[in-house]
Enzyme design. Sequence first.
Site, PDB file in Angstrom:
ATOM      1  N   LYS B 111       0.880  -1.163   0.000  1.00 41.08           N
ATOM      2  CA  LYS B 111       0.000   0.000   0.000  1.00 41.08           C
ATOM      3  C   LYS B 111       0.917   1.213   0.000  1.00 41.08           C
ATOM      4  O   LYS B 111       1.597   1.493   1.001  1.00 41.08           O
ATOM      5  CB  LYS B 111      -0.905   0.030   1.236  1.00 41.08           C
ATOM      6  CG  LYS B 111      -1.715   1.318   1.299  1.00 41.08           C
ATOM      7  CD  LYS B 111      -2.485   1.505   2.579  1.00 41.08           C
ATOM      8  CE  LYS B 111      -2.916   2.972   2.690  1.00 41.08           C
ATOM      9  NZ  LYS B 111      -3.662   3.255   3.912  1.00 41.08           N
ATOM     10  N   GLY B 172      -8.089   9.173   9.504  1.00 41.32           N
ATOM     11  CA  GLY B 172      -8.439   9.276  10.914  1.00 41.32           C
ATOM     12  C   GLY B 172      -9.459  10.342  11.246  1.00 41.32           C
ATOM     13  O   GLY B 172      -9.815  10.513  12.408  1.00 41.32           O
ATOM     14  N   ALA B 198      -9.539   5.593   3.821  1.00 38.90           N
ATOM     15  CA  ALA B 198      -9.403   6.736   4.732  1.00 38.90           C
ATOM     16  C   ALA B 198     -10.672   7.573   4.843  1.00 38.90           C
ATOM     17  O   ALA B 198     -11.361   7.829   3.858  1.00 38.90           O
ATOM     18  CB  ALA B 198      -8.255   7.660   4.321  1.00 38.90           C
ATOM     19  N   GLY B 199     -10.970   7.962   6.067  1.00 36.22           N
ATOM     20  CA  GLY B 199     -12.073   8.872   6.329  1.00 36.22           C
ATOM     21  C   GLY B 199     -13.345   8.214   6.821  1.00 36.22           C
ATOM     22  O   GLY B 199     -14.251   8.904   7.293  1.00 36.22           O
ATOM     23  N   ALA B 220      -9.339   1.662   9.418  1.00 38.77           N
ATOM     24  CA  ALA B 220      -8.690   1.236  10.659  1.00 38.77           C
ATOM     25  C   ALA B 220      -9.274   1.991  11.847  1.00 38.77           C
ATOM     26  O   ALA B 220      -9.928   1.420  12.711  1.00 38.77           O
ATOM     27  CB  ALA B 220      -7.178   1.454  10.591  1.00 38.77           C
TER      28      ALA B 220
END
Lengths: 66, 271
Positions: B111, B172, B198-199, B220
Amino acid sequence: MKVIVNGEPRELPDGASVADAVASVTTAGSGVAAAVNDEVVRRSAWEATPLRDADRLEVLTAVQGG
Amino acid sequence: MERSASGVEHEPQEDMDSLVIAGEEVGSRLIMGTGGAPSMQVLREALTASGTELTTVAMRRVDPSARGSVLDVLNECGIRVLPNTAGCFTAGEAVLTAKLAREALGTNWVKLEVIADEHTLLPDPIELVDAAEQLVDDGFVVLPYTNDDPVLARRLEQIGCAAVMPLGSPIGSGLGIRNPHNIELIVERAGVPVILDAGVGTASDAALAMELGCDAVLLATAVTRARHPARMAAAMRHAVEGGRLARLAGRIPKRRYAQASSPFDGIATSQ
């Protein structure tokens, strides 16, 4: 001779190999990789790769992230 | 197509609806990250609840005092490891990190993450393209974390990236998908899997990504920093599956006015 291992100066005997320097920071048998002066050294070549004074050694492993 | 007693239509091909990256099948469309989990035990429970089969790790200098390894957790759970280049600001740093990851973990998948600054963690497109070119040339399967820019996504695909991973919003932030239109444009034109990365803040964000046509979601923080990580992981699993099914089913068009769902004929009248 003085070698920079993961950003920290370390005194190693002349003729020390990448394997010797890696052993000074980890005992992990796998999951670790090393680079000398930004060039990856394969694990199979650690023993046979000597370090020189002022070499920069990076020893990395996987951590939580991403 | 058959209709069962419950009224659910069965499309046999849905059973074959698996995510394929670089010719390899990935069993779940939910790709997890490992950052932010308070302990390895919480991480293990969350990953198990998520059903993920591909999970990212970061590469850092060895810490002689570290206890327990994220690699052990992934091995125990039978989850494939996807190293990232998180924290790299230049193509040079990212390429070296990817090569170290390949050596340490025995995978040529990466990644690719090249960020512009610590404040926004937004991708630096110039450095990203440079690093992607170098890594593709070196035989890596490159999964680049990119801006929600359809042109950049196309360029990354043309370079030879195996997927494109546009952000929904900053890493995040939990702000969800700020520009769904751009995500749709990326999906429409992509010839490789599109992974929303993301987000994501909660389950509906993950479902929306899949409804927009993304092939997978990578998240995550939304799980690892939730009050109940394993419960949120299960929510994400269902959201991704639900969103995927909705995408395949085909949503109805939006209408300005109501459309009666009950017939008007035969209504009882009163004096």
